[in-house]
Design a protein around this motif. Sequence first.
Motif, PDB file in Angstrom:
ATOM      1  N   TYR A 123       5.802  -1.959  11.666  1.00  0.00           N
ATOM      2  CA  TYR A 123       4.653  -2.477  10.914  1.00  0.00           C
ATOM      3  C   TYR A 123       3.512  -2.865  11.848  1.00  0.00           C
ATOM      4  N   ASN A 124       3.840  -3.580  12.918  1.00  0.00           N
ATOM      5  CA  ASN A 124       2.807  -4.010  13.860  1.00  0.00           C
ATOM      6  C   ASN A 124       2.099  -2.807  14.477  1.00  0.00           C
ATOM      7  N   HIS A 125       2.860  -1.781  14.828  1.00  0.00           N
ATOM      8  CA  HIS A 125       2.273  -0.566  15.395  1.00  0.00           C
ATOM      9  C   HIS A 125       1.367   0.111  14.374  1.00  0.00           C
ATOM     10  N   PHE A 126       1.832   0.207  13.134  1.00  0.00           N
ATOM     11  CA  PHE A 126       1.062   0.876  12.084  1.00  0.00           C
ATOM     12  C   PHE A 126      -0.277   0.181  11.861  1.00  0.00           C
ATOM     13  N   PHE A 127      -0.254  -1.134  11.717  1.00  0.00           N
ATOM     14  CA  PHE A 127      -1.491  -1.832  11.393  1.00  0.00           C
ATOM     15  C   PHE A 127      -2.377  -2.046  12.619  1.00  0.00           C
ATOM     16  N   TYR A 128      -1.795  -2.011  13.802  1.00  0.00           N
ATOM     17  CA  TYR A 128      -2.615  -2.068  15.015  1.00  0.00           C
ATOM     18  C   TYR A 128      -3.548  -0.862  15.081  1.00  0.00           C
ATOM     19  N   HIS A 129      -3.072   0.279  14.565  1.00  0.00           N
ATOM     20  CA  HIS A 129      -3.854   1.513  14.606  1.00  0.00           C
ATOM     21  C   HIS A 129      -4.530   1.832  13.267  1.00  0.00           C
ATOM     22  N   TYR A 130      -4.423   0.939  12.300  1.00  0.00           N
ATOM     23  CA  TYR A 130      -4.957   1.222  10.966  1.00  0.00           C
ATOM     24  C   TYR A 130      -6.472   1.019  10.933  1.00  0.00           C
ATOM     25  N   ILE A 172       0.854  -1.177   0.000  1.00  0.00           N
ATOM     26  CA  ILE A 172       0.000   0.000   0.000  1.00  0.00           C
ATOM     27  C   ILE A 172       0.898   1.237   0.000  1.00  0.00           C
ATOM     28  N   PHE A 173       0.403   2.318  -0.557  1.00  0.00           N
ATOM     29  CA  PHE A 173       1.216   3.521  -0.672  1.00  0.00           C
ATOM     30  C   PHE A 173       1.640   4.054   0.693  1.00  0.00           C
ATOM     31  N   GLU A 174       0.746   3.964   1.667  1.00  0.00           N
ATOM     32  CA  GLU A 174       1.031   4.530   2.989  1.00  0.00           C
ATOM     33  C   GLU A 174       2.174   3.832   3.711  1.00  0.00           C
TER      34      GLU A 174
END
Length: 213
Positions: free
Chosen positions: A162-169, A88-90
């Motif tokens: 990555y885990n932090h990013f997708f935990y809050h996505y 994904i771009f983000e």
Amino acid sequence: MPNSFDFIAIEGVIGAGKTSLASLLAEKRGARLVLEEFKDNPFLPKFYEDRERYAFQTQLAFLASRFKQQQNMMSQDLFHDFTISDYIFEKDRIFARLNLDQDELALYDNIFNIMTGIAAQPDLIVFIQSSVERLMENIDNRGRDYEQHITPDYLKELNDAYNHFFYHYSKSPLIIINATEIDFVNNPDHLGYIEEQIFEKPIHSNMHIHIAP
């Protein structure tokens, strides 16, 4: 009723298997496949040898390449019903925050914030989680010369980010696959189960689904 998507993105840390899963699903479902063009980034091998020196050049090259792909992805494809991509771009900003200094990140963000508002937004994200040990094993097995400079410490930093990013996505529905003990490349049952969760099971806008053995 089977789920209908225009754009599915497969994500994960280096070595997680996102390109493999995207390719397998696109082949089985007849989707347009869009893969990240990392081989065209001339700074990437230098980055793995000297992160501090080449991080900014590497990041801007990826940002430009990914944005161009995003624009092409939004055009209609007469031969496929939907698109599957291996990023994904983000995700670009995950690497930027990890590798750029404060001044570089400020400049990067000015450019990124303009682009992200007009980039393609996936209808579903499949995030492949894995242990650092499994990631290192996968990287060693595929044998790309420049990736041999990747250290376990860097992978751990990236894995945590990555885990932090997708935990809050929350912008798209999210399926999380714990792939440490799953082999969707060589085990058809594992691949079939993942395919079923994506295309057959009900998916809501705010749900996270964990797939583990």
